[in-house]
Design a protein around this motif. Structure first.
Motif, mmCIF file in Angstrom:
data_model
loop_
_atom_site.group_PDB
_atom_site.id
_atom_site.type_symbol
_atom_site.label_atom_id
_atom_site.label_comp_id
_atom_site.label_asym_id
_atom_site.label_seq_id
_atom_site.Cartn_x
_atom_site.Cartn_y
_atom_site.Cartn_z
ATOM 1 N N ALA A 1 0.824 -1.216 0.000
ATOM 2 C CA ALA A 1 0.000 0.000 0.000
ATOM 3 C C ALA A 1 0.854 1.261 0.000
ATOM 4 C CB ALA A 1 -0.928 -0.006 1.215
ATOM 5 N N LEU A 2 1.925 1.269 0.813
ATOM 6 C CA LEU A 2 2.751 2.475 0.940
ATOM 7 C C LEU A 2 3.767 2.606 -0.192
ATOM 8 C CD1 LEU A 2 3.444 2.383 4.793
ATOM 9 C CD2 LEU A 2 1.948 3.961 3.573
ATOM 10 N N GLU A 3 4.588 1.585 -0.381
ATOM 11 C CA GLU A 3 5.652 1.638 -1.385
ATOM 12 C C GLU A 3 5.111 1.463 -2.800
ATOM 13 O OE1 GLU A 3 8.112 -1.600 -0.269
ATOM 14 O OE2 GLU A 3 8.440 -0.864 1.777
ATOM 15 N N GLY A 4 3.940 0.836 -2.896
ATOM 16 C CA GLY A 4 3.347 0.621 -4.201
ATOM 17 C C GLY A 4 2.316 1.671 -4.550
ATOM 18 N N LEU A 5 1.115 1.547 -3.988
ATOM 19 C CA LEU A 5 0.003 2.415 -4.385
ATOM 20 C C LEU A 5 0.234 3.884 -4.032
ATOM 21 C CD1 LEU A 5 -3.062 0.182 -3.448
ATOM 22 C CD2 LEU A 5 -2.162 0.659 -5.728
#
Length: 274
Positions: A188-192
């Motif tokens: 969620a953080l590093e990707g989206l």
């Protein structure tokens, strides 16, 4: 065990078996991530107005060539990084296991260094602006990070500390206690989230016209997000915690913040000088 715990969705890490050949979700995640990143960078490169002088730093043909360089950098760098940073003693005793990529064991920081080296060599060979190339690849990197972390979740690896939060997951190899799904936090953080931030920065503020700005921010935000998740993620058993409760992931992320700041400062000074 809390009644609110979420049972682990029993997904077989092996997607398909064809006799002795096994296709793992882990490998599929890397392939999908690379292909989508390739598609996305070609779309970005085609938007001439986003780049300095309204001219893209890479042609579509150059990006087609670079995807091979990037793939080699990701795989070799990621695997060698894991071997050197996380489990060198074990691999020295069983060196053939270094080739067993399907069992997991890839380091983002190693892959980051591998792709960085590939970009440097490719940019020199093709006379391409290195900083703009850094920016372009940084824009697509969260795509690969997202799929990689989802694969970590499917593999039931890199899970977090025990938690009483309602979204705690009981991992099959993590004991009976619900744990932080730290892989999903990172997705969620590093990707989206990182993808959205870089997209807004590049398309709404003209940051790609200041080469190095986007890549610098990527490095800083990745390091911050990774370090935050490390607070609830169980470190590799062979390493454990370092002084003051720090982990290998935190130590490897710290230089990225310094490098990112240096790139952003350089980009701003160069812009003001011009």
């Amino acid at each position: 065990m809390t009644l609110l715990a979420i049972p682990f969705p029993m997904i077989d890490p092996v997607l398909l078996s064809l006799g002795p050949i096994q296709i793992h979700w882990y490998a599929i995640a890397y392939i999908v991530g690379i292909l989508l990143a390739w598609f996305y960078t070609k779309r970005l490169a085609a938007r001439q107005q986003l780049w300095p002088g309204n001219e893209s730093p890479l042609s579509a043909a150059a990006l087609d060539d670079f995807v091979f360089w990037a793939t080699i950098g990701i795989i070799l760098g990621g695997r060698l990084g894991y071997v050197l940073f996380y489990n060198l003693d074990a691999y020295l005793q069983h060196p053939m296991q270094i080739l067993a990529l399907w069992t997991g064991g890839m380091s983002f920081h190693g892959g980051f260094l591998g792709v960085t080296l590939a970009m440097i060599l490719f940019a020199r060979a093709k006379s391409i602006s290195l900083l703009s190339m850094f920016d372009l690849v940084a824009m697509a990197a969260p795509i690969g990070l997202f799929f990689g972390r989802i694969a970590n979740f499917i593999n039931s690896e890199l899970w977090g500390l025990p938690t009483s939060l309602p979204w705690g997951v009981v991992f099959p190899n993590g004991g009976p206690e619900p744990r932080h799904p730290s892989q999903l936090y990172e997705a969620a953080l590093e990707g989206l989230l990182l993808f959205i931030i870089l997209r807004v920065l590049s398309h709404w503020t003209g940051a790609l016209k200041k080469p190095g700005t986007v890549a610098g921010l990527f490095a800083i935000l990745y390091a911050i997000f990774r370090s935050l998740v490390e607070l609830v993620r169980v470190p590799d058993s062979q390493l454990g915690y370092f002084s003051l409760g720090t982990t290998m992931g935190m130590w490897l992320s710290a230089p990225m913040i310094l490098a990112g700041l240096a790139m952003i400062i350089h980009a701003q000074l160069k812009r003001s000088d011009g």
